[in-house]
Design a protein around this motif. Sequence first.
Motif, PDB file in Angstrom:
ATOM      1  N   SER A  28      40.287  59.799  43.361  1.00  0.00           N
ATOM      2  CA  SER A  28      39.766  58.440  43.395  1.00  0.00           C
ATOM      3  C   SER A  28      39.415  58.017  44.818  1.00  0.00           C
ATOM      4  CB  SER A  28      40.788  57.473  42.795  1.00  0.00           C
ATOM      5  OG  SER A  28      40.222  56.191  42.611  1.00  0.00           O
ATOM      6  N   LEU A  29      40.241  58.426  45.774  1.00  0.00           N
ATOM      7  CA  LEU A  29      39.959  58.082  47.167  1.00  0.00           C
ATOM      8  C   LEU A  29      38.661  58.726  47.636  1.00  0.00           C
ATOM      9  CD1 LEU A  29      41.071  56.542  49.613  1.00  0.00           C
ATOM     10  CD2 LEU A  29      42.219  58.645  50.314  1.00  0.00           C
ATOM     11  N   ASP A  30      38.453  59.989  47.291  1.00  0.00           N
ATOM     12  CA  ASP A  30      37.215  60.672  47.662  1.00  0.00           C
ATOM     13  C   ASP A  30      35.989  59.961  47.083  1.00  0.00           C
ATOM     14  OD1 ASP A  30      38.559  62.576  49.086  1.00  0.00           O
ATOM     15  OD2 ASP A  30      38.470  64.119  47.533  1.00  0.00           O
ATOM     16  N   ALA A  31      36.133  59.438  45.871  1.00  0.00           N
ATOM     17  CA  ALA A  31      35.006  58.796  45.206  1.00  0.00           C
ATOM     18  C   ALA A  31      34.671  57.434  45.806  1.00  0.00           C
ATOM     19  CB  ALA A  31      35.296  58.645  43.712  1.00  0.00           C
ATOM     20  N   LYS A  54      40.375  43.061  55.784  1.00  0.00           N
ATOM     21  CA  LYS A  54      41.588  42.994  54.956  1.00  0.00           C
ATOM     22  C   LYS A  54      41.241  42.918  53.476  1.00  0.00           C
ATOM     23  CE  LYS A  54      44.320  40.692  58.548  1.00  0.00           C
ATOM     24  NZ  LYS A  54      45.039  39.451  58.926  1.00  0.00           N
ATOM     25  N   VAL A  55      40.201  42.145  53.170  1.00  0.00           N
ATOM     26  CA  VAL A  55      39.769  42.010  51.774  1.00  0.00           C
ATOM     27  C   VAL A  55      39.269  43.348  51.233  1.00  0.00           C
ATOM     28  CG1 VAL A  55      38.033  40.967  50.258  1.00  0.00           C
ATOM     29  CG2 VAL A  55      39.248  39.551  51.920  1.00  0.00           C
ATOM     30  N   LEU A  56      38.483  44.056  52.035  1.00  0.00           N
ATOM     31  CA  LEU A  56      37.951  45.354  51.616  1.00  0.00           C
ATOM     32  C   LEU A  56      39.070  46.350  51.340  1.00  0.00           C
ATOM     33  CD1 LEU A  56      34.942  45.666  54.086  1.00  0.00           C
ATOM     34  CD2 LEU A  56      34.790  45.386  51.604  1.00  0.00           C
ATOM     35  N   PHE A  57      40.079  46.362  52.208  1.00  0.00           N
ATOM     36  CA  PHE A  57      41.211  47.269  52.005  1.00  0.00           C
ATOM     37  C   PHE A  57      41.922  46.942  50.701  1.00  0.00           C
ATOM     38  CE2 PHE A  57      45.733  48.220  52.344  1.00  0.00           C
ATOM     39  CZ  PHE A  57      45.714  49.565  52.671  1.00  0.00           C
ATOM     40  N   GLN A  58      42.165  45.658  50.461  1.00  0.00           N
ATOM     41  CA  GLN A  58      42.882  45.262  49.254  1.00  0.00           C
ATOM     42  C   GLN A  58      42.076  45.581  48.008  1.00  0.00           C
ATOM     43  OE1 GLN A  58      46.126  44.186  49.622  1.00  0.00           O
ATOM     44  NE2 GLN A  58      46.113  44.739  47.457  1.00  0.00           N
ATOM     45  N   ALA A 111      40.790  50.954  42.967  1.00  0.00           N
ATOM     46  CA  ALA A 111      40.600  52.406  42.927  1.00  0.00           C
ATOM     47  C   ALA A 111      41.880  53.226  43.044  1.00  0.00           C
ATOM     48  CB  ALA A 111      39.635  52.831  44.040  1.00  0.00           C
ATOM     49  N   LEU A 112      42.949  52.670  43.619  1.00  0.00           N
ATOM     50  CA  LEU A 112      44.102  53.508  43.940  1.00  0.00           C
ATOM     51  C   LEU A 112      45.354  53.197  43.123  1.00  0.00           C
ATOM     52  CD1 LEU A 112      43.678  53.674  47.822  1.00  0.00           C
ATOM     53  CD2 LEU A 112      42.772  55.217  46.066  1.00  0.00           C
ATOM     54  N   ILE A 113      45.610  51.929  42.857  1.00  0.00           N
ATOM     55  CA  ILE A 113      46.761  51.597  42.008  1.00  0.00           C
ATOM     56  C   ILE A 113      46.533  52.173  40.605  1.00  0.00           C
ATOM     57  CG2 ILE A 113      47.928  49.705  40.813  1.00  0.00           C
ATOM     58  CD1 ILE A 113      47.707  48.064  43.334  1.00  0.00           C
ATOM     59  N   GLY A 114      47.540  52.841  40.081  1.00  0.00           N
ATOM     60  CA  GLY A 114      47.430  53.478  38.772  1.00  0.00           C
ATOM     61  C   GLY A 114      47.052  54.940  38.834  1.00  0.00           C
TER      62      GLY A 114
END
Length: 231
Positions: A28-31, A53-57, A63-66
């Motif tokens: 997911s991170l790569d995508a 900060k908004v972009l990171f959240q 994309a990353l939680i789950g």
Amino acid sequence: MGKQLLLALLFIATLVSGQSNQIFFSESLDAHLPKYIQDAEVAIRNKQQDRIKVLFQELVDDALIGTYMNDFSAKNLNKNEKSFSDFEKPVVLLTYSAWCIPSKGELPALNDLAKQYKKEIDIVVLFWDDHKTVRKATRDYHRNINVLYVDEKDNSGTHIIKNLKHSLGLPLVFTLNSKKEIINIQRRIANKMSVSDAQSYEENHALIRENITQLLFHQSKIDETIPVASF
């Protein structure tokens, strides 16, 4: 006996089916990372700190939680290889580098929480540095905290190790349930010399405790759904 065996086989089949639908952190991170980097670079050029900060959240939430953490190996302070999958309890993973100075209240807060939650969770700190430097940097950590390190001079690094260090930055706290599903990723508190030791302790304690509370709530839902099989 036949009915019990059938139930056991159905349970295993359910697990296998569930695993096939897993999305891994690195995939997911790569995508999603290229767009995040592109948008973050624009925000940096425009000096939009709040936008960064908004972009990171958004990256974390969307994309990353789950997703599920890929297994990886690092060395412990005895220089033995340790796989992340060896930790069977829910995990609080903190990423470090020796050059990245943690806020002054983080260590005592982390030590207190390691004592308080030793039966429920594994606390893992992952350093990027050589053995001598990491041993010195972690000499005051509580014995319940699992210290791992990656010496990049000796280890070319797997894809997941590189992602953990370079893609999202340091320092971060990851919380993962016993199945290694990511529950949260959060930036830790920055080191501010103007803040008192007591205030820094309270801020760090509250941040990590909140993540632990959220993690244990998610874990309780998993534990409730695990059937008890008798043979």
